[in-house]
Scaffold this motif. Sequence first.
Motif, PDB file in Angstrom:
ATOM      1  N   LYS A 135       0.776  -1.366  -0.164  1.00 12.18           N
ATOM      2  CA  LYS A 135      -0.242   0.032   0.017  1.00 12.18           C
ATOM      3  C   LYS A 135       0.939   1.273  -0.001  1.00 12.18           C
ATOM      4  N   PRO A 136       1.631   1.297   0.799  1.00 10.93           N
ATOM      5  CA  PRO A 136       2.769   2.656   0.814  1.00 10.93           C
ATOM      6  C   PRO A 136       3.322   2.720  -0.613  1.00 10.93           C
ATOM      7  N   ALA A 137       3.617   1.489  -1.246  1.00  8.76           N
ATOM      8  CA  ALA A 137       4.137   1.935  -2.414  1.00  8.76           C
ATOM      9  C   ALA A 137       3.099   2.355  -3.722  1.00  8.76           C
ATOM     10  N   SER A 138       2.073   1.943  -3.396  1.00  9.28           N
ATOM     11  CA  SER A 138       0.818   2.473  -4.269  1.00  9.28           C
ATOM     12  C   SER A 138       0.849   4.050  -4.035  1.00  9.28           C
ATOM     13  N   TYR A 139       1.076   4.428  -2.902  1.00  5.07           N
ATOM     14  CA  TYR A 139       0.768   6.001  -2.910  1.00  5.07           C
ATOM     15  C   TYR A 139       2.008   6.894  -3.233  1.00  5.07           C
ATOM     16  N   ILE A 140       3.092   6.405  -3.852  1.00  9.22           N
ATOM     17  CA  ILE A 140       4.169   6.653  -4.272  1.00  9.22           C
ATOM     18  C   ILE A 140       3.822   8.108  -5.406  1.00  9.22           C
ATOM     19  N   PRO A 141       3.000   7.597  -6.528  1.00 11.43           N
ATOM     20  CA  PRO A 141       2.746   8.603  -7.659  1.00 11.43           C
ATOM     21  C   PRO A 141       2.043  10.008  -6.928  1.00 11.43           C
ATOM     22  N   PRO A 142       0.804   9.648  -6.108  1.00 15.16           N
ATOM     23  CA  PRO A 142       0.087  10.778  -5.654  1.00 15.16           C
ATOM     24  C   PRO A 142       0.992  11.682  -4.658  1.00 15.16           C
ATOM     25  N   VAL A 143       1.789  10.957  -3.874  1.00 15.37           N
ATOM     26  CA  VAL A 143       2.742  11.850  -3.322  1.00 15.37           C
ATOM     27  C   VAL A 143       3.760  12.509  -4.130  1.00 15.37           C
ATOM     28  N   ILE A 144       4.575  12.080  -4.981  1.00 14.82           N
ATOM     29  CA  ILE A 144       5.060  12.603  -6.103  1.00 14.82           C
ATOM     30  C   ILE A 144       4.440  13.997  -6.645  1.00 14.82           C
ATOM     31  N   LEU A 145       3.122  13.585  -7.090  1.00 17.01           N
ATOM     32  CA  LEU A 145       2.291  14.824  -7.504  1.00 17.01           C
ATOM     33  C   LEU A 145       2.164  16.021  -6.414  1.00 17.01           C
ATOM     34  N   GLY A 146       1.634  15.477  -5.232  1.00 16.92           N
ATOM     35  CA  GLY A 146       1.361  16.460  -4.157  1.00 16.92           C
ATOM     36  C   GLY A 146       2.686  17.169  -3.880  1.00 16.92           C
ATOM     37  N   LEU A 147       3.894  16.580  -3.815  1.00 16.62           N
ATOM     38  CA  LEU A 147       5.119  17.384  -3.576  1.00 16.62           C
ATOM     39  C   LEU A 147       5.505  18.207  -4.577  1.00 16.62           C
ATOM     40  N   LEU A 148       5.141  18.006  -5.918  1.00 15.72           N
ATOM     41  CA  LEU A 148       5.474  18.837  -6.960  1.00 15.72           C
ATOM     42  C   LEU A 148       4.548  19.890  -6.847  1.00 15.72           C
ATOM     43  N   LEU A 149       3.343  19.867  -6.570  1.00 18.95           N
ATOM     44  CA  LEU A 149       2.608  21.002  -6.251  1.00 18.95           C
ATOM     45  C   LEU A 149       3.129  21.815  -5.187  1.00 18.95           C
ATOM     46  N   ASN A 150       3.424  21.184  -4.244  1.00 20.95           N
ATOM     47  CA  ASN A 150       3.971  22.196  -2.862  1.00 20.95           C
ATOM     48  C   ASN A 150       5.366  22.921  -3.397  1.00 20.95           C
ATOM     49  N   ILE A 151       6.024  22.012  -4.199  1.00 18.45           N
ATOM     50  CA  ILE A 151       7.361  23.098  -4.808  1.00 18.45           C
ATOM     51  C   ILE A 151       7.010  24.016  -5.570  1.00 18.45           C
ATOM     52  N   LEU A 152       5.998  24.070  -6.607  1.00 15.09           N
ATOM     53  CA  LEU A 152       5.728  25.148  -7.567  1.00 15.09           C
ATOM     54  C   LEU A 152       4.872  26.062  -6.653  1.00 15.09           C
ATOM     55  N   ASP A 153       4.128  25.641  -5.783  1.00 10.16           N
ATOM     56  CA  ASP A 153       3.331  26.602  -4.887  1.00 10.16           C
ATOM     57  C   ASP A 153       4.315  27.523  -4.065  1.00 10.16           C
ATOM     58  N   ALA A 154       5.138  26.810  -3.785  1.00 11.02           N
ATOM     59  CA  ALA A 154       6.496  27.451  -2.819  1.00 11.02           C
ATOM     60  C   ALA A 154       7.144  28.557  -3.732  1.00 11.02           C
ATOM     61  N   LEU A 155       7.634  28.098  -4.935  1.00 11.74           N
ATOM     62  CA  LEU A 155       8.213  29.023  -5.789  1.00 11.74           C
ATOM     63  C   LEU A 155       7.311  30.252  -6.365  1.00 11.74           C
ATOM     64  N   SER A 156       5.954  29.931  -6.322  1.00 12.72           N
ATOM     65  CA  SER A 156       5.069  30.908  -6.829  1.00 12.72           C
ATOM     66  C   SER A 156       4.662  32.012  -5.880  1.00 12.72           C
ATOM     67  N   TYR A 157       4.365  31.665  -4.441  1.00 11.45           N
ATOM     68  CA  TYR A 157       3.865  32.554  -3.634  1.00 11.45           C
ATOM     69  C   TYR A 157       4.350  32.194  -2.242  1.00 11.45           C
ATOM     70  N   GLY A 158       5.354  31.461  -2.204  1.00 10.33           N
ATOM     71  CA  GLY A 158       6.039  31.302  -1.021  1.00 10.33           C
ATOM     72  C   GLY A 158       7.015  32.147  -0.457  1.00 10.33           C
ATOM     73  N   GLN A 159       7.494  32.830  -1.546  1.00  5.88           N
ATOM     74  CA  GLN A 159       8.528  33.864  -1.316  1.00  5.88           C
ATOM     75  C   GLN A 159       8.001  35.020  -1.036  1.00  5.88           C
ATOM     76  N   PRO A 160       8.678  35.938   0.121  1.00  7.67           N
ATOM     77  CA  PRO A 160       8.223  37.124   0.643  1.00  7.67           C
ATOM     78  C   PRO A 160       8.556  38.218  -0.368  1.00  7.67           C
ATOM     79  N   ILE A 161       8.239  39.589  -0.163  1.00  3.41           N
ATOM     80  CA  ILE A 161       8.363  40.689  -1.092  1.00  3.41           C
ATOM     81  C   ILE A 161       9.921  41.154  -1.047  1.00  3.41           C
ATOM     82  N   PHE A 162      10.655  40.432   0.010  1.00  5.92           N
ATOM     83  CA  PHE A 162      12.003  40.871  -0.039  1.00  5.92           C
ATOM     84  C   PHE A 162      12.769  39.669  -0.909  1.00  5.92           C
TER      85      PHE A 162
END
Length: 922
Positions: A135-162
Amino acid sequence: MRSRRKPAKVSALSEMFKKSSSITKEFSDTDETDEEEESVTRHPNIGAVTVQEGIISQPTEATALLLKKVAHGSDPQTYGSVPDIESQRGRRKSPQTRIRHFSADLKDQGISVARRFLRPSSWDRHKAWDQVVSKPASYIPPVILGLLLNILDALSYGQPIFAELGPDGISMYYVSCIVSQLVYSLGGSIFKGGVGSEMIEVVPFFHKMAFTILNNVGEENRNSVLATTVLSYALSSVMTGLVFFIMGNCKLGTLIGFFPRHILIGCIGGVGWFLVATGVEVSARLDGNLNFSLTTLRKLVQLDTAMLWLIPLVLAVILILVKHWVKHAFVDATYFLSIIAIFYFLVATIPDLQLSELRTKGWLFAIPDARAPFYHFYELYDFHAVDWKALASTVPAMLALTFFGILHVPINVPALGVTIGEDNVDVDRELRAHGLSNTLSGFFGSVQNYLVYTNTVLFVRSGGNSRVAGIMLAFATFGILVTGPVIVGYVPIMVVGALIFFLGIDLMREALIETWGKVHHIEYIIIIIIVATMGIWDFVIGILVGIVLACVSFVLQTSRVSAIRNSLSGGVATSTVRRHPIQHRFLQDAGKQIYVMKLAGYLFFGTIVGVEKQIRALLGGFEEHPIRFLVLDLHNVYGVDFSAAEAFTRVKRILNAKGVRLIVCGISIHSEIGTALCNVGLFDAEDGIQYLETLNSALEHCENELLISLYQQRGPLAEPEQSPTFLNIPKPDRPTISGEVMFSSPRRKLLHEVARTTFDEQDPVPLTQWQDYKQPLQLILQTFSTVSDKPEDFWYRAVPFFERKDFPVGSVLYSREEAADGFYLLESGMLKAEYILPQLGKFSELIVEGTTCGELPFFSKTCRTSTTTAERDCVTWVLSLGKWEEVQKDEAGIAQELLKISLKLTSERMDAITKYMLLMSG
């Protein structure tokens, strides 16, 4: 000799009840000795049964019905795995008891897990492989997708104005993601695959807070600006968390969900515009915010700058078109990974493209300092450098941010439940989970977080609908956090810009396009105003403008709904008083001078205008439809504000000028509504306002006033010694309409004509003709004159069968549900009949002299339907059961005529009750 009683045969049901205690004890003993969850126990008289958690899970027809629950710490409202659907909960346990039970449960579960772990022989290898590896192995694809979304969101609006602190902003974003993910996945949320992170909509508020601090402190005090800014972010997270937790504990989630949806949609549209502007700023590498100036326009249309922001914009539009045709969970991730792959493919195949040169021209982010650890943002927290005055100036933005979250979560959570098919959504539970995650995030020095709708849907649909998958995502995000921000320098800016453009356009489409034709045009205008205000001025101002406009639109739309539930004349709306047919005939026409207006809802300055307008229109047609009484029924009104109460006094003056008497009914004078009306002087004695508690009593009062003109018109019959008894009406204390001798007004003329017509049509035989007859013949002729055409000699034969009975005030003639034993003619006095009807509840009617009572149950030989008492000293003539049998035997013609009369009278009463039911329901 008494025979010996045979022993009673015991039924199978009784036998199972008797055996239940012994079976329970045996199962309890077995459960204590056996450490397996499942065991097989045999009883001497019962076959093998399977026991799970101390409960028989596979009973047979011989299985005992009542078993004690053996499993410690189980929910007392569940039976095995089946919940108690009746929810008959007992007395709530004290907090100390709950803590003690929780500790005992935790201890027992820990011991059970330890025993299982230390006994490999009890392991199920197939089950262990499935739970630990498969079961944990079957969750790897959605985890990769969720991790990618987190990375993209962090790059998009995780940075402050400085700009130089981009890695620290990304770290703060990751910390918030990890905290929220663990709270939701460890049982805080009902959504097993819920994904938590910073929400894109909060970024404008962070910018507002940062610029407020920067303007107050000054750019030269860099350390103070940074320390105050990060502390304001953390405090806003704690504030949001506390508000969420309090709302969840107070069970206010459903209530908040009723807040006007178009205000939230307008805020979402404003955030969409902000993201589009941010996408231009990030992609074009502008210094500061996007200003609507000629200088900024010239820079944006330069060829090298235009390519930087046009390409991400085009990529975002392409993604929108692709998602319109392709419905798959991996579309977003595949699309952005493809852009990165194509970018580096072109860099690798074209010799002139160098990463350093592309970074200089704005195609790649600058490589951050790799020496700074992931926890470097904690070094920004310097309480000695905090400008507390500047921090206090950000409180309005914090409150606006909290308010936006309050609107968003109760609406977003139920929508997420519908999308992923979760039917057991508890908004209050989700609010408590959001409160815990935001409070912890603030204590960890990070920012707000929410259960993100889009990310959760993508994560669940890709196979991540599991708490294990959520925990794996949290650990994967922690791994990216520890690795550091080195990856930032190798991500194409066009990818981040495209994502920001995509989110902004999608939010604006949701606010401005999808609502077109679905919301009211006033609500749509408010949405546009909120979006424009947020885009031109400020987010906090936009929310305030939205709230004000929502209040204005509420007043406008509510005032369009009339507070007048129904309006009708006294010719249709009559009291339940049982009157003589002559009086009924008169009131059918004269009752048009009574006008009943039934009001409903909450009366305030917006709805009372329509009521006043209707009353003015009613008085405008005074010549054609003259009225003398205006009855305002407030039974269905649940509130009156000061403006509406003042409007009633204005209506009173208008009616007094026309000689119309105002009667208010349907409320208690001591109620909140009655007090509000008294406070404005509505019931002052000199104004002549009449107050009566019920609509029925108000109609009775108006009818009595009108009937006096009928007796006045009769002329000689107005003398007491010559009038028939059924025409006697109590004299009012003040002058009434009977004193009007001139017929110059429409009301006086109408009453004169109706009275004359009534006696001409209904009374061809002078009433004085019966004055010399003895009772009960006089009473019989007067009572039956309009429902029977039989002459005096016919009814003279019925006199011996009626017996006189006197009832003092308060006496009970008969009670409800008892057998009918008499038919009554009322010579003098007044009776009151009280009914209990399924449709109306308690209902009463007055019976005046010259009328009958008790005819239907008596002649139909059914039980009484009412309890009838004497309101005054009464003289009645009664036809008893014994006399009725004699009438049927000796005077068949009289018996038949009495049956006909009873049917006519019953028809009249049913018609009156039906009218009253419709009047009360309307």
